[in-house]
Design a protein around this motif. Structure first.
Motif, PDB file in Angstrom:
ATOM      1  N   VAL A  76     -76.042 -55.848 -36.314  1.00  8.42           N
ATOM      2  CA  VAL A  76     -75.859 -56.622 -37.542  1.00  8.42           C
ATOM      3  C   VAL A  76     -76.759 -56.043 -38.622  1.00  8.42           C
ATOM      4  O   VAL A  76     -77.820 -55.483 -38.339  1.00  8.42           O
ATOM      5  N   GLY A  77     -76.318 -56.170 -39.866  1.00  9.62           N
ATOM      6  CA  GLY A  77     -77.099 -55.717 -41.006  1.00  9.62           C
ATOM      7  C   GLY A  77     -77.040 -56.765 -42.094  1.00  9.62           C
ATOM      8  O   GLY A  77     -76.109 -57.579 -42.139  1.00  9.62           O
ATOM      9  N   TYR A  78     -78.038 -56.749 -42.983  1.00  8.28           N
ATOM     10  CA  TYR A  78     -78.076 -57.756 -44.043  1.00  8.28           C
ATOM     11  C   TYR A  78     -78.722 -57.174 -45.289  1.00  8.28           C
ATOM     12  O   TYR A  78     -79.714 -56.435 -45.207  1.00  8.28           O
ATOM     13  N   GLU A  79     -78.161 -57.519 -46.446  1.00  9.12           N
ATOM     14  CA  GLU A  79     -78.744 -57.177 -47.746  1.00  9.12           C
ATOM     15  C   GLU A  79     -79.076 -58.479 -48.447  1.00  9.12           C
ATOM     16  O   GLU A  79     -78.167 -59.245 -48.817  1.00  9.12           O
ATOM     17  N   SER A  80     -80.365 -58.740 -48.616  1.00  5.85           N
ATOM     18  CA  SER A  80     -80.791 -60.022 -49.179  1.00  5.85           C
ATOM     19  C   SER A  80     -80.398 -60.185 -50.647  1.00  5.85           C
ATOM     20  O   SER A  80     -80.081 -61.289 -51.081  1.00  5.85           O
ATOM     21  N   ASN A  81     -80.391 -59.109 -51.423  1.00  4.55           N
ATOM     22  CA  ASN A  81     -80.041 -59.222 -52.846  1.00  4.55           C
ATOM     23  C   ASN A  81     -78.600 -59.670 -53.061  1.00  4.55           C
ATOM     24  O   ASN A  81     -78.311 -60.493 -53.927  1.00  4.55           O
ATOM     25  N   SER A  82     -77.698 -59.140 -52.247  1.00  7.17           N
ATOM     26  CA  SER A  82     -76.284 -59.458 -52.408  1.00  7.17           C
ATOM     27  C   SER A  82     -75.794 -60.519 -51.424  1.00  7.17           C
ATOM     28  O   SER A  82     -74.654 -60.960 -51.511  1.00  7.17           O
ATOM     29  N   LYS A  83     -76.666 -60.896 -50.468  1.00  6.62           N
ATOM     30  CA  LYS A  83     -76.325 -61.882 -49.433  1.00  6.62           C
ATOM     31  C   LYS A  83     -75.108 -61.443 -48.614  1.00  6.62           C
ATOM     32  O   LYS A  83     -74.243 -62.236 -48.270  1.00  6.62           O
TER      33      LYS A  83
END
Length: 71
Positions: A14-21
Motif C-alpha cells: 500500500v502507498g499513501y500521499e498525504s497532500n492529495s489523500k
C-alpha cells in the motif's frame, strides 16, 4: 508513490500521499487500485490492522471512497 509491503494473503503493498489523500493498493494478482479522499488515519489503520484485507474492505471499500483501477 512509495509503497509499503503488507502481510496479507491478497494484498502486496500500500502507498499513501498525504497532500492529495490518495491511497494506492497493489494486490498480489498484479492489479493496482487508487482510492481518493482517504484520510491519513485510515491509511495508518490499514498498516496496523491485524487483517489488512478485512480492514481494506470495511474501512475503505465499504466506506465508499472514490477509486479507479490503474492496472
Amino acid at each position: 508513490m512509495q509503497h509499503t509491503a503488507v502481510d496479507s494473503s491478497s494484498l502486496e503493498s500500500v502507498g499513501y500521499e498525504s497532500n492529495s489523500k490518495i491511497l494506492e493498493v497493489r494486490f498480489k494478482n498484479g492489479s493496482l487500485y487508487r482510492y481518493s479522499e482517504v484520510p491519513e488515519g485510515v491509511y495508518r489503520g490499514l498498516l496496523g490492522a491485524g487483517s489488512v484485507g478485512g480492514y481494506l474492505d470495511a474501512y475503505v471499500k465499504k466506506a465508499g471512497y472514490p477509486f479507479v483501477r490503474v492496472i
